[in-house]
Design a protein around this motif. Sequence first.
Motif, PDB file in Angstrom:
ATOM      1  N   GLN A 113       0.734  70.525  -8.381  1.00  0.00           N
ATOM      2  CA  GLN A 113       0.048  71.136  -7.248  1.00  0.00           C
ATOM      3  C   GLN A 113      -1.461  71.234  -7.425  1.00  0.00           C
ATOM      4  OE1 GLN A 113       2.018  74.815  -6.248  1.00  0.00           O
ATOM      5  NE2 GLN A 113       3.962  73.801  -5.818  1.00  0.00           N
ATOM      6  N   ALA A 114      -1.925  71.343  -8.651  1.00  0.00           N
ATOM      7  CA  ALA A 114      -3.361  71.522  -8.873  1.00  0.00           C
ATOM      8  C   ALA A 114      -4.016  70.199  -9.215  1.00  0.00           C
ATOM      9  CB  ALA A 114      -3.598  72.526  -9.995  1.00  0.00           C
ATOM     10  N   ALA A 115      -5.113  69.887  -8.504  1.00  0.00           N
ATOM     11  CA  ALA A 115      -5.907  68.728  -8.890  1.00  0.00           C
ATOM     12  C   ALA A 115      -6.378  68.935 -10.324  1.00  0.00           C
ATOM     13  CB  ALA A 115      -7.101  68.581  -7.958  1.00  0.00           C
ATOM     14  N   GLY A 116      -6.324  67.884 -11.120  1.00  0.00           N
ATOM     15  CA  GLY A 116      -6.690  68.015 -12.520  1.00  0.00           C
ATOM     16  C   GLY A 116      -5.530  68.370 -13.421  1.00  0.00           C
ATOM     17  N   SER A 117      -4.296  68.402 -12.873  1.00  0.00           N
ATOM     18  CA  SER A 117      -3.106  68.644 -13.700  1.00  0.00           C
ATOM     19  C   SER A 117      -2.797  67.353 -14.454  1.00  0.00           C
ATOM     20  CB  SER A 117      -1.920  69.053 -12.833  1.00  0.00           C
ATOM     21  OG  SER A 117      -2.211  70.206 -12.090  1.00  0.00           O
ATOM     22  N   VAL A 118      -3.520  67.135 -15.553  1.00  0.00           N
ATOM     23  CA  VAL A 118      -3.529  65.833 -16.214  1.00  0.00           C
ATOM     24  C   VAL A 118      -3.009  65.947 -17.637  1.00  0.00           C
ATOM     25  CG1 VAL A 118      -5.014  63.972 -17.042  1.00  0.00           C
ATOM     26  CG2 VAL A 118      -5.458  65.006 -14.811  1.00  0.00           C
ATOM     27  N   ASN A 119      -2.140  65.022 -18.000  1.00  0.00           N
ATOM     28  CA  ASN A 119      -1.776  64.816 -19.387  1.00  0.00           C
ATOM     29  C   ASN A 119      -2.863  63.928 -19.992  1.00  0.00           C
ATOM     30  OD1 ASN A 119      -0.728  63.768 -21.801  1.00  0.00           O
ATOM     31  ND2 ASN A 119       1.366  63.695 -21.016  1.00  0.00           N
ATOM     32  N   PRO A 120      -3.632  64.393 -20.990  1.00  0.00           N
ATOM     33  CA  PRO A 120      -4.749  63.600 -21.510  1.00  0.00           C
ATOM     34  C   PRO A 120      -4.361  62.194 -21.953  1.00  0.00           C
ATOM     35  CG  PRO A 120      -4.826  65.829 -22.381  1.00  0.00           C
ATOM     36  CD  PRO A 120      -3.502  65.695 -21.665  1.00  0.00           C
ATOM     37  N   SER A 121      -3.125  62.012 -22.396  1.00  0.00           N
ATOM     38  CA  SER A 121      -2.683  60.682 -22.830  1.00  0.00           C
ATOM     39  C   SER A 121      -2.209  59.824 -21.661  1.00  0.00           C
ATOM     40  CB  SER A 121      -1.574  60.801 -23.871  1.00  0.00           C
ATOM     41  OG  SER A 121      -0.414  61.404 -23.308  1.00  0.00           O
ATOM     42  N   LEU A 122      -2.074  60.420 -20.475  1.00  0.00           N
ATOM     43  CA  LEU A 122      -1.636  59.698 -19.268  1.00  0.00           C
ATOM     44  C   LEU A 122      -2.594  60.055 -18.135  1.00  0.00           C
ATOM     45  CD1 LEU A 122       2.203  60.398 -19.583  1.00  0.00           C
ATOM     46  CD2 LEU A 122       0.988  58.338 -20.310  1.00  0.00           C
ATOM     47  N   PRO A 123      -3.811  59.514 -18.167  1.00  0.00           N
ATOM     48  CA  PRO A 123      -4.870  59.937 -17.236  1.00  0.00           C
ATOM     49  C   PRO A 123      -4.728  59.323 -15.849  1.00  0.00           C
ATOM     50  CG  PRO A 123      -5.671  58.184 -18.634  1.00  0.00           C
ATOM     51  CD  PRO A 123      -4.284  58.507 -19.131  1.00  0.00           C
ATOM     52  N   PRO A 124      -5.511  59.821 -14.875  1.00  0.00           N
ATOM     53  CA  PRO A 124      -5.510  59.233 -13.536  1.00  0.00           C
ATOM     54  C   PRO A 124      -6.077  57.815 -13.547  1.00  0.00           C
ATOM     55  CG  PRO A 124      -6.571  61.399 -13.545  1.00  0.00           C
ATOM     56  CD  PRO A 124      -6.404  60.988 -14.970  1.00  0.00           C
ATOM     57  N   LEU A 125      -5.744  57.068 -12.518  1.00  0.00           N
ATOM     58  CA  LEU A 125      -6.323  55.732 -12.334  1.00  0.00           C
ATOM     59  C   LEU A 125      -7.803  55.855 -11.983  1.00  0.00           C
ATOM     60  CD1 LEU A 125      -5.634  52.634 -12.043  1.00  0.00           C
ATOM     61  CD2 LEU A 125      -5.511  53.072  -9.579  1.00  0.00           C
ATOM     62  N   GLN A 126      -8.594  54.899 -12.437  1.00  0.00           N
ATOM     63  CA  GLN A 126      -9.986  54.778 -12.024  1.00  0.00           C
ATOM     64  C   GLN A 126     -10.115  53.532 -11.165  1.00  0.00           C
ATOM     65  OE1 GLN A 126     -12.911  55.235 -15.161  1.00  0.00           O
ATOM     66  NE2 GLN A 126     -11.455  56.383 -16.423  1.00  0.00           N
TER      67      GLN A 126
END
Length: 264
Positions: A80-93
């Motif tokens: 639900q929160a933007a930035g809910s990121v697993n550091p080893s599985l980051p968002p696409l750039q």
Amino acid sequence: MNILLFFPFPFTTAHSWVEQLRHLDLNRTIVSNIGFIRGAVSRSDPAFTDDRLQYLLPPSGRDATQGILPSDSICRDTQQAAGSVNPSLPPLQARPGEHIALQYQEDGHVSLPEATPQKANSGADDRLLSIHHVWNTDGTGGDRRGVLLASRPFDDGQCYQINDESISKERQRTYAKTPVDPQGADLWCQNDLRLPKDIHNNYTIYWVSEWPTAPTDTLPQGRMEIYTSCMDIIILPGVEAGVVSYAKDQDLNFAGIEGQMLIG
């Protein structure tokens, strides 16, 4: 079974899920970095289960007559929160105007339709019913905070999982490939779309998969099942220009879907 992809405007703060996001060149080749949905969990993680990523609406156990409620969020709690990121599985750039592929497993919905004969063939405060079938392509639907980017079939026409049934065996012959991780011998489904050219900063996409149940004696009105994935894309400087020059005979482990790329 259809997929609808929604994007909430940036000035506001199928049992399937998006496994990964990839960037596509204009000739349909998958290139560069890999991205993941919010709260992604690696399948190699000992703690991985489907329940860590699957989000079903209406949830199991809810009375069928209730269906989906206005209070149901479009994202599961861990997304639900933007930035809910697993550091080893980051968002696409990606850059504005680039094509991206959202890849997911077909989980038998394509290759084993007889397993579910009653099925038709194929943000933190955001609620499903205020977005799904409400936001539209020109951004005038509902609260006007977002837009419908694309509508795609769940079955992209070539994906399969390895089994001995006729659909899988036919596609294994027609769309043969070398096993490559993380797909292995399977060929994942994908939704390809082109990002708008006027975006910047972070860009959020809601992937919504419809899997309706046909009416039965116990469910005379049928039942809609919806699965979602929520993801962010980090937007890089520059803009991708040009038209699709679709190259044939590419390695299917790293290729987009021709029809989806050509329709924008």
